[in-house]
Design a protein around this motif. Structure first.
Motif, mmCIF file in Angstrom:
data_model
loop_
_atom_site.group_PDB
_atom_site.id
_atom_site.type_symbol
_atom_site.label_atom_id
_atom_site.label_comp_id
_atom_site.label_asym_id
_atom_site.label_seq_id
_atom_site.Cartn_x
_atom_site.Cartn_y
_atom_site.Cartn_z
ATOM 1 N N ILE A 257 -38.306 -8.565 -111.332
ATOM 2 C CA ILE A 257 -37.643 -7.781 -111.762
ATOM 3 C C ILE A 257 -36.928 -6.550 -112.700
ATOM 4 C CG2 ILE A 257 -35.233 -8.211 -111.089
ATOM 5 C CD1 ILE A 257 -36.259 -8.764 -108.825
ATOM 6 N N PHE A 258 -37.092 -7.357 -113.853
ATOM 7 C CA PHE A 258 -37.208 -6.771 -114.965
ATOM 8 C C PHE A 258 -37.469 -6.000 -115.341
ATOM 9 C CE2 PHE A 258 -37.322 -5.861 -119.334
ATOM 10 C CZ PHE A 258 -36.148 -6.460 -120.559
ATOM 11 N N ILE A 259 -39.012 -5.292 -115.196
ATOM 12 C CA ILE A 259 -40.228 -4.015 -115.115
ATOM 13 C C ILE A 259 -39.520 -3.062 -114.088
ATOM 14 C CG2 ILE A 259 -42.257 -3.661 -115.051
ATOM 15 C CD1 ILE A 259 -43.145 -6.051 -115.951
ATOM 16 N N TYR A 260 -39.205 -3.505 -112.552
ATOM 17 C CA TYR A 260 -38.612 -2.173 -111.562
ATOM 18 C C TYR A 260 -37.817 -1.697 -111.815
ATOM 19 C CZ TYR A 260 -36.881 -1.318 -107.222
ATOM 20 O OH TYR A 260 -36.251 -0.414 -106.605
ATOM 21 N N LEU A 261 -36.286 -2.467 -112.442
ATOM 22 C CA LEU A 261 -35.535 -1.669 -112.781
ATOM 23 C C LEU A 261 -35.765 -0.331 -113.932
ATOM 24 C CD1 LEU A 261 -32.899 -1.963 -111.999
ATOM 25 C CD2 LEU A 261 -34.192 -4.024 -111.076
ATOM 26 N N ILE A 262 -36.827 -0.651 -114.632
ATOM 27 C CA ILE A 262 -37.326 0.397 -115.427
ATOM 28 C C ILE A 262 -37.593 1.107 -115.210
ATOM 29 C CG2 ILE A 262 -38.829 0.840 -117.830
ATOM 30 C CD1 ILE A 262 -38.329 -2.022 -118.362
ATOM 31 N N ALA A 263 -38.739 0.880 -114.142
ATOM 32 C CA ALA A 263 -38.713 2.359 -112.859
ATOM 33 C C ALA A 263 -37.317 3.038 -111.972
ATOM 34 C CB ALA A 263 -39.761 1.381 -112.002
ATOM 35 N N GLU A 264 -37.088 1.835 -111.397
ATOM 36 C CA GLU A 264 -36.073 2.440 -110.600
ATOM 37 C C GLU A 264 -34.703 3.463 -111.322
ATOM 38 O OE1 GLU A 264 -32.054 1.031 -107.687
ATOM 39 O OE2 GLU A 264 -33.991 -0.578 -107.563
ATOM 40 N N ILE A 265 -34.514 2.617 -112.621
ATOM 41 C CA ILE A 265 -33.452 3.394 -112.769
ATOM 42 C C ILE A 265 -33.860 4.238 -114.241
ATOM 43 C CG2 ILE A 265 -31.085 3.684 -115.005
ATOM 44 C CD1 ILE A 265 -31.264 1.346 -112.072
ATOM 45 N N GLY A 266 -34.970 4.575 -114.401
ATOM 46 C CA GLY A 266 -35.597 5.359 -115.304
ATOM 47 C C GLY A 266 -35.885 6.474 -114.396
ATOM 48 N N VAL A 267 -36.509 6.550 -113.157
ATOM 49 C CA VAL A 267 -36.053 8.487 -112.035
ATOM 50 C C VAL A 267 -35.421 8.774 -111.972
ATOM 51 C CG1 VAL A 267 -37.066 8.298 -109.617
ATOM 52 C CG2 VAL A 267 -38.956 7.188 -111.579
ATOM 53 N N ALA A 268 -34.138 7.397 -110.849
ATOM 54 C CA ALA A 268 -32.535 7.852 -110.485
ATOM 55 C C ALA A 268 -32.024 8.316 -112.006
ATOM 56 C CB ALA A 268 -32.161 6.908 -110.880
ATOM 57 N N ASN A 269 -32.277 8.416 -112.813
ATOM 58 C CA ASN A 269 -31.249 9.279 -113.841
ATOM 59 C C ASN A 269 -31.937 10.205 -114.703
ATOM 60 O OD1 ASN A 269 -29.710 6.911 -113.681
ATOM 61 N ND2 ASN A 269 -29.621 5.398 -115.909
ATOM 62 N N LEU A 270 -33.240 10.307 -114.439
ATOM 63 C CA LEU A 270 -33.437 11.682 -115.154
ATOM 64 C C LEU A 270 -34.075 12.403 -114.111
ATOM 65 C CD1 LEU A 270 -36.072 10.149 -118.206
ATOM 66 C CD2 LEU A 270 -33.397 11.619 -118.226
ATOM 67 N N PHE A 271 -33.750 12.400 -113.222
ATOM 68 C CA PHE A 271 -33.685 13.144 -112.055
ATOM 69 C C PHE A 271 -33.357 14.423 -111.800
ATOM 70 C CE2 PHE A 271 -33.310 14.715 -107.567
ATOM 71 C CZ PHE A 271 -34.267 14.786 -107.082
ATOM 72 N N VAL A 272 -32.085 14.710 -112.367
ATOM 73 C CA VAL A 272 -31.414 15.578 -111.711
ATOM 74 C C VAL A 272 -31.945 16.933 -113.342
ATOM 75 C CG1 VAL A 272 -29.305 16.807 -112.611
ATOM 76 C CG2 VAL A 272 -29.281 14.385 -110.877
#
Length: 436
Positions: A257-272
């Motif tokens: 869970i910890f590592i997955y959140l790094i992936a999901e949030i990194g993609v979403a926050n830097l997408f724009v």
């Protein structure tokens, strides 16, 4: 260590009215929708604040880190509050806490203040943590253990519906009403323009606060089934004879869970910021915010599909296949350019879709009377999203596009968990909550 509301009861669970739980789950789905919506507003808020406060990528991602630190800080107090005042009152308190933080964002915009913004986002996230600590294990254990992954994916699809709508809301009411949001990447703003841009977040957060208050009133008036306080006390003695650390699926599930959140949030926050670059799509932040809708839309579609697929195929197999897909598209996003890279990054939403609910249900599988403690640990692991600041540092040092290699590495661990780490050891009988 009591860290989450109880998800275990005695035999009374078999006689609990299905219709009562159906209505409860439908109402809880609205909570999943709202916290998904509010969380993803950050994806358009971050490039906005980067422009307003002239932040580098490390400072920008620090905003999201503060958000996810709240999960770690607030998880245990949330569990204690639920034990003290009950499940329904805690949901109401969580919603009102979020509303207070949303109103506080209007103060931060009026000043404007980077510090106050961080504080208010922490308050909102603390309220969401209270909802998460209770709602995820509740949904996971209501019904057959064999279909828990399917059930949680289905309700999490409502979370994804919120995340899909939030980017358009943010692009329209935040980025679309600001100079920084409608200008090309790298445009320098005057002090007057920065002040005006900061104040553009007032209306969106007033609207969010109003909806949260209304939802709190609805929850307060709803007859929500209790999680079974009496059985919690009855199971206390039995829990002493078991150890969380004997369950491999939980031990490896917490870092998953910890590592997955790094992936999901990194993609979403830097997408724009990624899509706005000249060698990717060369568009404004407002336009990129609308493309973000496709990322979250893919996550919603993936959860509906995943819910159906998991009724016929084992959850571990589906998780492994999706992690491979996520790894491949992240490599494409990292090394390709133009629209190919943009659509590769968008498509990762589809592959990320089933990961959190599936890892969660696999992590608590076979815990029996330890389900509540295991659920609490998994919710605390959402704090992994705070390490998105590491990707911000990588982006500043090596470039934004290459920073997505961190995301690809995260997918490899999820594959390991699906293939080996999720296999339960020392499993005990799963039990269901009853109606108090």
């Amino acid at each position: 260590m009591a860290m989450a509301p109880s998800t275990t009861t005695g035999a009374s669970g078999a006689g609990a009215p299905t219709q009562t739980y159906g209505r409860a789950l439908a109402l809880l789905a609205s909570l999943f929708f709202m916290w998904g919506f509010i969380t993803v507003i950050n994806n358009t808020l971050l490039p906005h604040l980067r422009s307003v406060f002239d932040l580098n990528y490390t400072q920008t991602t620090l905003i999201e880190s503060v958000w996810f630190i709240a999960y770690f800080v607030a998880a245990i107090p949330s569990a204690k509050l639920i034990e003290r005042v009950g499940y329904k009152k805690s949901l109401v308190i969580g919603l009102l806490t979020m509303a207070a933080g949303a109103l506080g964002m209007t103060l931060a915009a009026s000043i404007p203040s980077y510090g106050v913004t961080l504080t208010m986002l922490f308050v909102i996230a603390a309220g969401i943590t209270l909802l998460q600590v209770a709602a995820n294990p509740y949904v996971a254990v209501v019904g057959s253990p064999e279909t828990s992954s399917s059930r949680l994916n289905l309700v999490q699809a409502m979370n994804s519906a919120g995340t899909m709508l939030a980017p358009s809301f943010g692009a329209w009411l935040i980025l679309g009403r600001s100079v920084g949001g409608t200008a090309k990447e790298g445009t320098m703003l005057t002090p007057a323009e920065r002040l005006a841009d900061a104040q553009s977040v007032i209306l969106p957060y007033v609207l969010v606060a109003a909806v949260l208050v209304v939802l709190a009133v609805v929850i307060a008036r709803f007859k929500l089934p209790d999680m079974g306080a009496a059985s919690r006390r009855a199971a206390a003695e039995e829990r002493r004879h078991h150890s969380l650390w004997r369950h491999r699926n939980l031990v490896f599930g917490v870092p998953a869970i910890f590592i997955y959140l790094i992936a999901e949030i990194g993609v979403a926050n830097l997408f724009v910021n990624f899509v706005s670059q000249r060698d990717i799509a060369d568009i404004t932040h407002e336009q990129a915010g609308h493309y973000l809708t496709f990322l979250w839309g893919g996550m919603m579609v993936g959860r509906f599909l995943g819910s159906a697929i998991m009724t016929k195929i084992r959850a571990e197999t589906v998780l492994a296949a999706f992690s491979v897909g996520a790894f491949v598209v992240m490599l494409v996003a990292t090394f390709a350019s133009g629209e190919t890279a943009m659509w590769a990054l968008i498509s990762v939403g589809l592959f990320h879709s089933i990961m959190f609910p599936t890892i969660f249900t696999l992590g608590i599988r076979g815990l029996g009377t330890l389900t509540e403690e295991g659920s609490g640990l998994l919710i605390m692991a959402i704090a992994g999203g705070a390490l998105v600041v590491v990707q911000g540092w990588l982006a500043d040092r090596y470039g934004l596009q290459l920073s997505f290699l961190l995301t690809a590495a995260c997918e490899v661990y999820i594959l390991f968990y699906a293939l080996w780490g999720a296999k339960p050891t020392n499993a005990v009988e799963d039990v269901r909550p009853g109606e108090a």
